[in-house]
Design a protein around this motif. Structure first.
Motif, PDB file in Angstrom:
ATOM      1  N   HIS A 230       1.004  -1.138  -0.003  1.00 31.14           N
ATOM      2  CA  HIS A 230      -0.080   0.002   0.083  1.00 31.14           C
ATOM      3  C   HIS A 230       0.830   1.261  -0.079  1.00 31.14           C
ATOM      4  N   VAL A 235       0.334  -2.184   4.779  1.00 29.72           N
ATOM      5  CA  VAL A 235      -0.454  -3.190   4.150  1.00 29.72           C
ATOM      6  C   VAL A 235       0.086  -3.809   3.046  1.00 29.72           C
ATOM      7  N   MET A 237      -0.955  -6.386  -0.655  1.00 23.50           N
ATOM      8  CA  MET A 237      -2.093  -7.001  -1.361  1.00 23.50           C
ATOM      9  C   MET A 237      -1.413  -7.998  -2.108  1.00 23.50           C
ATOM     10  N   LEU A 247      -5.826  -8.703   1.422  1.00 27.79           N
ATOM     11  CA  LEU A 247      -5.123  -7.623   2.279  1.00 27.79           C
ATOM     12  C   LEU A 247      -4.538  -7.987   3.360  1.00 27.79           C
ATOM     13  N   SER A 260     -10.598 -10.026   2.849  1.00 28.32           N
ATOM     14  CA  SER A 260     -10.272 -11.052   1.200  1.00 28.32           C
ATOM     15  C   SER A 260     -11.618 -11.008   0.693  1.00 28.32           C
ATOM     16  N   MET A 295     -11.982   0.126  -1.003  1.00 25.05           N
ATOM     17  CA  MET A 295     -11.739  -0.397   0.256  1.00 25.05           C
ATOM     18  C   MET A 295     -12.464   0.299   1.377  1.00 25.05           C
TER      19      MET A 295
END
Length: 526
Positions: A230, A235, A237, A247, A260, A295
């Motif tokens: 990120h 974070v 992914m 994530l 998820s 998100m």
């Protein structure tokens, strides 16, 4: 009978009667004069004796000034002799150290002295070959080559392998350096920038630590195609052919799963964060449709049609640095600029041949497009004009391209496994730029190229072979010798790789459904 109460007084001694002093005799002038004359004669005789003694001392010792000069000369001669003795003693000690006989071996094998040739084509010795002509080496050269490789991997000769003479020489050098530092100017010694350790990444060996896989809380059931950190949060992914996007929080220890999502009948080919990190864009292999995952609201939005896009599928894309658009890679050499606000194509660009990969400059004003014919096109995003075009040196078919964030480097990967590193300035202004370095460590097509945010490391990978990953130290243009770890498979076939925002972590996506995670110890922040 005497009375006991009576105290007896001490008996006083009788004093002698005092006698009067005799009067001095009267002086006779005639006798005094005769006595004075006799004393004068005696003094004259004594003076003659002292003169003869002085004459004898001058004959033996010389005059007083000459005596002092001779004594000073004797002192200087003695001092010089002592200094010569000390110097000769030191030289004898040094000669003794140099002429110390080396210890004899306890046992000698006659076969060791024979010139035996070693086959270097064996799989355990292939890494030691520096050229095709070195298919056979003798034992001495092989030992020297193995010693050099060991010292290179260790970052120098370890202290336990140094001889006593080398340790003494090293210690003497260190003492001399300390003396030179003490003689430096006082201001220079107090300035912190001169005595602090350097913040630049050293070459040779990369200090790193293997962590738990980034997606260990939820491994993928199929091949991973994407791993990305990120842009602002801690974070990471992951996405793959198992039709899911996950994530995870990155701590290097447990890496817990955050969320998820599952996309029905949509194996993810590529997923990427938007510039602000609030949206994930995901494309598939054979669909024209793509997904937008918000998100913040937890909403998944499918985009079925794009106005102005005449393509059968949307597969490869890149997020523009301005954050408001995507650059879609089409067929027949087309590049389409899509705005995320209206979901429509605003303009298109075309090159000769097919586009294999694209990369934006650090400010987003230019885009570099690598064609399958081995040519690189430079487009101006404001005017949609091609401002330069050049052929990648020695390339037959281009496969990947990447640009560093500091605007200094451009890397082009090819089908043969060669990666050419150019200066971005030369690529913008020259019709025939020469590469700064040609990296030839891979033998299969280069499918992934990524610069770290500090522009000090270039990660190179190929998904056609296991452990086909290399990390290039850009300031010295040399490959780190300790990655990947030899004789131990931990990476397998890599399809994607990425660095965290401050280069503290390095992650890969492999064909086993795992995302190996490494902590780069040189960088302190995430």
């Amino acid at each position: 009978m005497e009375d006991g109460n009576v105290i007896k007084l001490p008996v006083s001694e009788k004093r002698e009667a005092a006698t009067k002093r005799p009067r001095p005799p009267k002086l006779n002038p005639e006798k005094e004069a005769a006595k004075r004359q006799r004393n004068v004669k005696r003094l004259s005789v004594l003076g003659d004796t002292d003169g003869s003694v002085k004459l004898l001392e001058q004959l033996v010792f010389g005059a007083e000034e000459q005596l002092l000069d001779s004594l000073l000369q004797e002192d200087e001669q003695q001092t010089g002799l002592l200094a010569e003795d000390e110097e000769s003693g030191e030289s004898e000690d040094e000669a003794g150290l140099q002429l110390q006989p080396s210890r004899k071996a306890a046992w000698v094998d006659e076969d060791d002295e024979l010139e035996e040739e070693v086959d270097m084509k064996h799989r355990y010795r292939r890494d030691l070959i520096k050229g095709e002509a070195e298919s056979i080496l003798n034992k001495q050269k092989l030992q020297q080559r193995m010693r050099e490789q060991f010292q290179k991997s260790m970052g120098g000769t370890p202290s336990w392998a140094e001889s006593d003479a080398e340790k003494k020489k090293k210690k003497k050098t260190a003492d001399d350096e300390e003396e030179e530092e003490e003689e430096e100017d006082d201001l220079m010694r107090r300035t912190g920038n001169f005595v602090a350790s350097s913040d630049r990444l050293p070459s040779g060996v990369l200090r790193m630590k293997k962590c738990l896989s980034a997606n260990s809380a939820r491994p993928s059931e199929d091949r991973l195609t994407t791993v990305q950190f990120h842009p602002s949060a801690q974070v990471v992914m992951t996405a793959g052919l198992d039709q899911s996007i996950s994530l995870f929080q990155v701590d290097g220890k447990t890496n817990p799963k955050i969320q998820s999502i599952h996309l029905e009948r949509f194996p993810v080919h590529r997923a990427q964060f938007s510039l602000d990190g609030e949206t994930v864009i995901a494309t598939s292999l054979k669909n024209k449709m793509f997904y937008l995952y918000d998100m913040m609201e937890g909403r998944v939005t499918p985009v079925h049609t794009v106005r102005g896009l005449n393509e059968a599928r949307v597969k490869e894309f890149s997020v523009c640095p301005d954050g408001g658009a995507l650059l879609l890679t089409g067929t027949n050499g087309y590049l389409h600029l899509l705005t995320l606000k209206t979901k429509e194509v605003v303009r298109s660009m075309k090159i000769n041949g097919n586009v294999s990969s694209v990369a934006f400059s650090h400010d987003g004003s230019k885009v570099f497009a690598n064609s399958e014919e081995g040519e690189v096109y430079v487009w101006d995003m404001r005017s949609s004009r091609c401002v330069n075009r050049f052929t990648d040196d020695g390339c037959v078919k281009g496969t990947s391209i990447a640009a560093s964030r500091n605007g200094q480097y451009l890397a082009c990967g090819s089908q043969s496994g060669v990666v050419n590193v150019y200066s971005q300035e030369a690529c913008l202004n020259s019709a025939n730029p020469k590469p700064l370095k040609a990296v030839m460590n891979l033998l299969t097509p280069v499918t992934s190229l990524t610069f770290n945010p500090a522009s000090e490391i270039l990660a190179i990978a190929s998904r056609a072979e296991d452990e086909a990953v290399r990390l290039l130290h850009l300031p010295s243009l040399s490959v780190f010798s300790n990655f990947p770890v030899s004789k131990k498979k931990i990476i397998y076939r890599t399809s994607c790789l990425d660095f965290s925002p401050h280069s503290g972590f390095f992650a890969l996506a492999n064909n086993k459904g795992h995302a190996p995670l490494f902590r780069l110890l040189h960088y302190k922040n995430f």
